[in-house]
Design a protein around this motif. Sequence first.
Motif, PDB file in Angstrom:
ATOM      1  N   ASP A 101      -4.999  -9.401   1.250  1.00 47.32           N
ATOM      2  CA  ASP A 101      -4.425  -8.052   1.165  1.00 47.32           C
ATOM      3  C   ASP A 101      -5.300  -6.986   1.814  1.00 47.32           C
ATOM      4  O   ASP A 101      -5.275  -5.820   1.413  1.00 47.32           O
ATOM      5  N   GLY A 102      -6.085  -7.383   2.804  1.00 50.51           N
ATOM      6  CA  GLY A 102      -6.923  -6.432   3.515  1.00 50.51           C
ATOM      7  C   GLY A 102      -8.195  -6.045   2.777  1.00 50.51           C
ATOM      8  O   GLY A 102      -8.905  -5.138   3.200  1.00 50.51           O
ATOM      9  N   ILE A 119     -12.537  -8.667  -6.656  1.00 53.13           N
ATOM     10  CA  ILE A 119     -11.603  -8.354  -5.568  1.00 53.13           C
ATOM     11  C   ILE A 119     -11.618  -6.843  -5.342  1.00 53.13           C
ATOM     12  O   ILE A 119     -11.830  -6.075  -6.280  1.00 53.13           O
ATOM     13  N   THR A 120     -11.395  -6.451  -4.103  1.00 53.73           N
ATOM     14  CA  THR A 120     -11.364  -5.025  -3.790  1.00 53.73           C
ATOM     15  C   THR A 120      -9.944  -4.487  -3.635  1.00 53.73           C
ATOM     16  O   THR A 120      -9.763  -3.271  -3.523  1.00 53.73           O
ATOM     17  N   ARG A 121      -8.978  -5.364  -3.602  1.00 60.49           N
ATOM     18  CA  ARG A 121      -7.556  -4.960  -3.517  1.00 60.49           C
ATOM     19  C   ARG A 121      -6.757  -5.815  -4.490  1.00 60.49           C
ATOM     20  O   ARG A 121      -6.942  -7.024  -4.539  1.00 60.49           O
ATOM     21  N   PRO A 122      -5.832  -5.225  -5.250  1.00 53.40           N
ATOM     22  CA  PRO A 122      -4.980  -6.032  -6.126  1.00 53.40           C
ATOM     23  C   PRO A 122      -4.119  -6.974  -5.289  1.00 53.40           C
ATOM     24  O   PRO A 122      -3.690  -6.613  -4.180  1.00 53.40           O
ATOM     25  N   SER A 125      -0.908  -6.125  -2.811  1.00 58.43           N
ATOM     26  CA  SER A 125      -0.944  -4.719  -2.408  1.00 58.43           C
ATOM     27  C   SER A 125      -0.811  -4.546  -0.906  1.00 58.43           C
ATOM     28  O   SER A 125      -0.611  -3.440  -0.428  1.00 58.43           O
ATOM     29  N   GLY A 126      -0.932  -5.640  -0.139  1.00 60.63           N
ATOM     30  CA  GLY A 126      -0.775  -5.583   1.301  1.00 60.63           C
ATOM     31  C   GLY A 126      -1.901  -4.851   1.992  1.00 60.63           C
ATOM     32  O   GLY A 126      -2.789  -4.309   1.364  1.00 60.63           O
ATOM     33  N   SER A 127      -1.836  -4.867   3.306  1.00 60.72           N
ATOM     34  CA  SER A 127      -2.887  -4.163   4.066  1.00 60.72           C
ATOM     35  C   SER A 127      -2.277  -3.339   5.161  1.00 60.72           C
ATOM     36  O   SER A 127      -1.150  -3.457   5.506  1.00 60.72           O
TER      37      SER A 127
END
Length: 127
Positions: A101-102, A119-122, A125-127
């Motif tokens: 997710d980027g 993780i830095t993105r759920p 959540s996409g990128s």
Amino acid sequence: MTVKLNHTIVHAKDKRASAAFYSEIFGLAAPVPFGPFLDVETANEVTLAFLQTDGEIQVQHYAFLVSEREFDEIFGRVRSRRLNYWADPARRQKGEINRHDGGRGAYFEDPAGNLLEIITRPYGSGS
């Protein structure tokens, strides 16, 4: 009523060592005794309540959403302790991180063998 996770029990062979590990690796406040537990509170007010056991520990997975800066700090502590880490929960991609997710993500174990994830993105959540 808004439902929130308040706490979860984390079983450990040595609750002091495990609670200290979480506090140190994640940069959280020192553990606080509460009855038979040692509590470590996360930034979103979820308490990890460490409970010592002599029995077999059913390995759990705990995922922590962190900022990019926090990822660098935590991952730096993981590497400085020379902990094994993986890009995947199956532990096939040793010594790698993922970029889902980027963001960035990594898995490593606590002293009791539980699988921790940063993780830095759920997910989703996409990128």
